[in-house]
Scaffold this motif. Structure first.
Motif, PDB file in Angstrom:
ATOM      1  N   GLU A   1      -9.581  10.603  -2.502  1.00  0.00           N
ATOM      2  CA  GLU A   1      -9.806   9.529  -3.475  1.00  0.00           C
ATOM      3  C   GLU A   1      -8.638   9.400  -4.447  1.00  0.00           C
ATOM      4  O   GLU A   1      -8.206   8.292  -4.776  1.00  0.00           O
ATOM      5  CB  GLU A   1     -11.083   9.783  -4.263  1.00  0.00           C
ATOM      6  N   SER A   2      -8.132  10.530  -4.897  1.00  0.00           N
ATOM      7  CA  SER A   2      -7.029  10.496  -5.860  1.00  0.00           C
ATOM      8  C   SER A   2      -5.776   9.861  -5.247  1.00  0.00           C
ATOM      9  O   SER A   2      -5.072   9.094  -5.897  1.00  0.00           O
ATOM     10  CB  SER A   2      -6.706  11.896  -6.373  1.00  0.00           C
ATOM     11  N   TYR A   3      -5.519  10.152  -3.974  1.00  0.00           N
ATOM     12  CA  TYR A   3      -4.345   9.581  -3.310  1.00  0.00           C
ATOM     13  C   TYR A   3      -4.544   8.083  -3.075  1.00  0.00           C
ATOM     14  O   TYR A   3      -3.610   7.293  -3.268  1.00  0.00           O
ATOM     15  CB  TYR A   3      -4.066  10.310  -1.996  1.00  0.00           C
ATOM     16  N   ALA A   4      -5.731   7.693  -2.682  1.00  0.00           N
ATOM     17  CA  ALA A   4      -6.016   6.266  -2.486  1.00  0.00           C
ATOM     18  C   ALA A   4      -5.845   5.516  -3.805  1.00  0.00           C
ATOM     19  O   ALA A   4      -5.267   4.418  -3.840  1.00  0.00           O
ATOM     20  CB  ALA A   4      -7.427   6.077  -1.937  1.00  0.00           C
ATOM     21  N   GLY A   5      -6.310   6.101  -4.892  1.00  0.00           N
ATOM     22  CA  GLY A   5      -6.143   5.492  -6.208  1.00  0.00           C
ATOM     23  C   GLY A   5      -4.681   5.374  -6.597  1.00  0.00           C
ATOM     24  O   GLY A   5      -4.248   4.356  -7.161  1.00  0.00           O
ATOM     25  N   GLN A   6      -3.915   6.408  -6.281  1.00  0.00           N
ATOM     26  CA  GLN A   6      -2.481   6.403  -6.574  1.00  0.00           C
ATOM     27  C   GLN A   6      -1.794   5.282  -5.796  1.00  0.00           C
ATOM     28  O   GLN A   6      -0.972   4.544  -6.341  1.00  0.00           O
ATOM     29  CB  GLN A   6      -1.882   7.760  -6.217  1.00  0.00           C
ATOM     30  N   LEU A   7      -2.126   5.138  -4.520  1.00  0.00           N
ATOM     31  CA  LEU A   7      -1.539   4.076  -3.700  1.00  0.00           C
ATOM     32  C   LEU A   7      -1.917   2.694  -4.234  1.00  0.00           C
ATOM     33  O   LEU A   7      -1.090   1.779  -4.255  1.00  0.00           O
ATOM     34  CB  LEU A   7      -1.994   4.216  -2.240  1.00  0.00           C
ATOM     35  N   LEU A   8      -3.163   2.560  -4.651  1.00  0.00           N
ATOM     36  CA  LEU A   8      -3.632   1.294  -5.200  1.00  0.00           C
ATOM     37  C   LEU A   8      -2.865   0.927  -6.470  1.00  0.00           C
ATOM     38  O   LEU A   8      -2.388  -0.200  -6.617  1.00  0.00           O
ATOM     39  CB  LEU A   8      -5.135   1.363  -5.488  1.00  0.00           C
TER      40      LEU A   8
ATOM     41  N   GLN B   1       0.069   1.973  -7.375  1.00  0.00           N
ATOM     42  CA  GLN B   1       1.456   1.706  -6.994  1.00  0.00           C
ATOM     43  C   GLN B   1       1.582   0.284  -6.447  1.00  0.00           C
ATOM     44  O   GLN B   1       2.503  -0.449  -6.814  1.00  0.00           O
ATOM     45  CB  GLN B   1       1.908   2.719  -5.948  1.00  0.00           C
ATOM     46  N   TYR B   2       0.660  -0.123  -5.586  1.00  0.00           N
ATOM     47  CA  TYR B   2       0.676  -1.475  -5.022  1.00  0.00           C
ATOM     48  C   TYR B   2       0.541  -2.522  -6.122  1.00  0.00           C
ATOM     49  O   TYR B   2       1.274  -3.514  -6.152  1.00  0.00           O
ATOM     50  CB  TYR B   2      -0.460  -1.635  -4.003  1.00  0.00           C
TER      51      TYR B   2
ATOM     52  N   ALA C   1       2.732  -6.724  -9.266  1.00  0.00           N
ATOM     53  CA  ALA C   1       2.330  -7.306 -10.564  1.00  0.00           C
ATOM     54  C   ALA C   1       1.000  -8.053 -10.447  1.00  0.00           C
ATOM     55  O   ALA C   1       0.873  -9.209 -10.825  1.00  0.00           O
ATOM     56  CB  ALA C   1       3.427  -8.218 -11.102  1.00  0.00           C
ATOM     57  N   MET C   2       0.031  -7.373  -9.887  1.00  0.00           N
ATOM     58  CA  MET C   2      -1.292  -7.976  -9.718  1.00  0.00           C
ATOM     59  C   MET C   2      -2.367  -6.909  -9.819  1.00  0.00           C
ATOM     60  O   MET C   2      -2.076  -5.724  -9.759  1.00  0.00           O
ATOM     61  CB  MET C   2      -1.400  -8.678  -8.364  1.00  0.00           C
ATOM     62  N   THR C   3      -3.591  -7.348  -9.990  1.00  0.00           N
ATOM     63  CA  THR C   3      -4.730  -6.445 -10.012  1.00  0.00           C
ATOM     64  C   THR C   3      -5.546  -6.693  -8.751  1.00  0.00           C
ATOM     65  O   THR C   3      -5.960  -7.825  -8.496  1.00  0.00           O
ATOM     66  CB  THR C   3      -5.599  -6.695 -11.253  1.00  0.00           C
ATOM     67  N   VAL C   4      -5.744  -5.660  -7.959  1.00  0.00           N
ATOM     68  CA  VAL C   4      -6.544  -5.773  -6.740  1.00  0.00           C
ATOM     69  C   VAL C   4      -8.009  -5.878  -7.155  1.00  0.00           C
ATOM     70  O   VAL C   4      -8.494  -5.082  -7.963  1.00  0.00           O
ATOM     71  CB  VAL C   4      -6.320  -4.548  -5.820  1.00  0.00           C
ATOM     72  N   PRO C   5      -8.730  -6.868  -6.628  1.00  0.00           N
ATOM     73  CA  PRO C   5     -10.115  -7.085  -7.057  1.00  0.00           C
ATOM     74  C   PRO C   5     -11.117  -6.104  -6.435  1.00  0.00           C
ATOM     75  O   PRO C   5     -11.920  -6.458  -5.582  1.00  0.00           O
ATOM     76  CB  PRO C   5     -10.393  -8.520  -6.608  1.00  0.00           C
ATOM     77  N   ILE C   6     -11.053  -4.858  -6.875  1.00  0.00           N
ATOM     78  CA  ILE C   6     -12.047  -3.875  -6.442  1.00  0.00           C
ATOM     79  C   ILE C   6     -13.198  -3.896  -7.446  1.00  0.00           C
ATOM     80  O   ILE C   6     -13.104  -4.521  -8.500  1.00  0.00           O
ATOM     81  CB  ILE C   6     -11.422  -2.460  -6.325  1.00  0.00           C
TER      82      ILE C   6
END
Length: 130
Positions: free
Chosen positions: A7-14, A16-17, A22-27
């Motif tokens: 989970e921590s790595y997925a969050g880190q990748l998110l 970074q993306y 320069a956007m917010t992923v709509p999770i």
């Protein structure tokens, strides 16, 4: 869980993306502005500090005008208190979560680097202003 990533790595990748694009992923956390994810509050304040009108911010982020106005007011309260009180006292004084105050302080430092924060010693504050 399905990806096999921690989970921590997925969050880190998110994060970074989001930073790179320069956007917010709509999770869920960002759509509903809950949990420790990057909040809509920070994006509202970023746009406000760049000079965008609250009405445009509300429309573009699909937020109510009331919510945008409240986020800006909360930021301004933190900004004012940061000049008059130690940072660790601001959450209690403003009745804001410590994480929100940290977010506000980070935005102040990024967008208003010349703003002088509270210092118990006048000489320190004068040196910081110089």
């Amino acid at each position: 869980m399905l990806s096999g990533l921690a989970e921590s790595y997925a969050g880190q990748l998110l994060r970074q993306y989001e930073q790179e694009h320069a956007m917010t992923v709509p999770i869920r956390g960002t759509v509903h502005d809950i949990g420790p994810s990057v909040s809509h509050k920070a994006e509202v304040i970023r746009r406000y500090l760049r000079g965008q009108s609250p009405a445009d911010i509300a429309r573009e982020l699909n937020h109510s005008q009331h919510a945008v106005d409240r986020y800006i007011k909360d930021y301004e309260v933190t900004r004012t208190l940061a000049q008059k009180f130690p940072l660790h006292e601001i959450p209690a004084l403003a009745k804001h979560a410590a994480s929100l105050v940290r977010e506000h302080v980070q935005l102040i430092r990024e967008y208003e680097p010349n703003l002088v924060f509270y210092s118990p010693e006048p000489a320190v504050a004068a040196q910081a202003a110089a």
